[in-house]
Design a protein around this motif. Structure first.
Motif, short mmCIF file in Angstrom:
data_model
loop_
_atom_site.label_atom_id
_atom_site.label_comp_id
_atom_site.label_asym_id
_atom_site.label_seq_id
_atom_site.Cartn_x
_atom_site.Cartn_y
_atom_site.Cartn_z
N ILE A 121 0.82 -1.21 0.00
CA ILE A 121 0.00 0.00 0.00
C ILE A 121 0.85 1.26 0.00
O ILE A 121 0.45 2.29 -0.51
N GLY A 122 2.02 1.19 0.57
CA GLY A 122 2.85 2.37 0.75
C GLY A 122 2.56 2.99 2.11
O GLY A 122 1.74 2.49 2.86
N GLN A 123 3.23 4.06 2.40
CA GLN A 123 3.03 4.76 3.68
C GLN A 123 1.88 5.73 3.54
O GLN A 123 1.80 6.48 2.57
N ILE A 124 0.99 5.72 4.52
CA ILE A 124 -0.07 6.72 4.57
C ILE A 124 0.47 7.88 5.41
O ILE A 124 0.74 7.71 6.60
N LYS A 125 0.64 9.01 4.77
CA LYS A 125 1.24 10.15 5.46
C LYS A 125 0.24 11.26 5.74
O LYS A 125 0.35 11.96 6.74
N ASP A 126 -0.74 11.44 4.87
CA ASP A 126 -1.65 12.56 5.07
C ASP A 126 -2.95 12.11 5.76
O ASP A 126 -3.42 11.00 5.58
N GLN A 127 -3.48 13.00 6.56
CA GLN A 127 -4.68 12.71 7.35
C GLN A 127 -5.91 12.50 6.47
O GLN A 127 -6.77 11.69 6.80
N ALA A 128 -5.99 13.18 5.35
CA ALA A 128 -7.16 13.05 4.47
C ALA A 128 -7.29 11.63 3.94
O ALA A 128 -8.39 11.08 3.85
#
Length: 95
Positions: free
Chosen positions: A45-52
């Protein structure tokens, strides 16, 4: 145990590893789900960095509207990721 049985046990263990960090050990808070994804699924999935992105994902998973992800909602997510991975590998099996 068979490979599949081991895999099922691992999914349950991973869920509980992250759900026990804060509050209810049978549900993932948004921060726990984010940590699980970033630690356990980043290769797919990759890194989830943003809150949105995290808010959108949780909104889609949270079927009962309690702002947490229970095991059934988590398994829906795992099933979707698994289906996507299967489709990807089918398309690229000759490469």
């Amino acid at each position: 145990m068979s490979d599949l049985e081991n895999s099922l046990a691992t999914i349950i263990e991973v869920f509980h590893k992250y759900s026990e960090k804060e509050g209810d050990k049978h549900k993932l808070k948004k921060s726990e789900l984010k940590e699980l994804i970033n630690s356990e699924l980043s290769a797919y999935i990759g890194q989830i960095k943003d809150q949105a992105t995290m808010d959108s994902l949780m909104e889609g998973l949270d079927a009962d509207g309690d702002s947490e992800c229970d095991f059934q909602e988590f398994m829906t997510f795992i099933t979707m990721v698994t289906i996507c991975c299967h489709a990807f590998f089918e398309l690229h099996e000759d490469e």
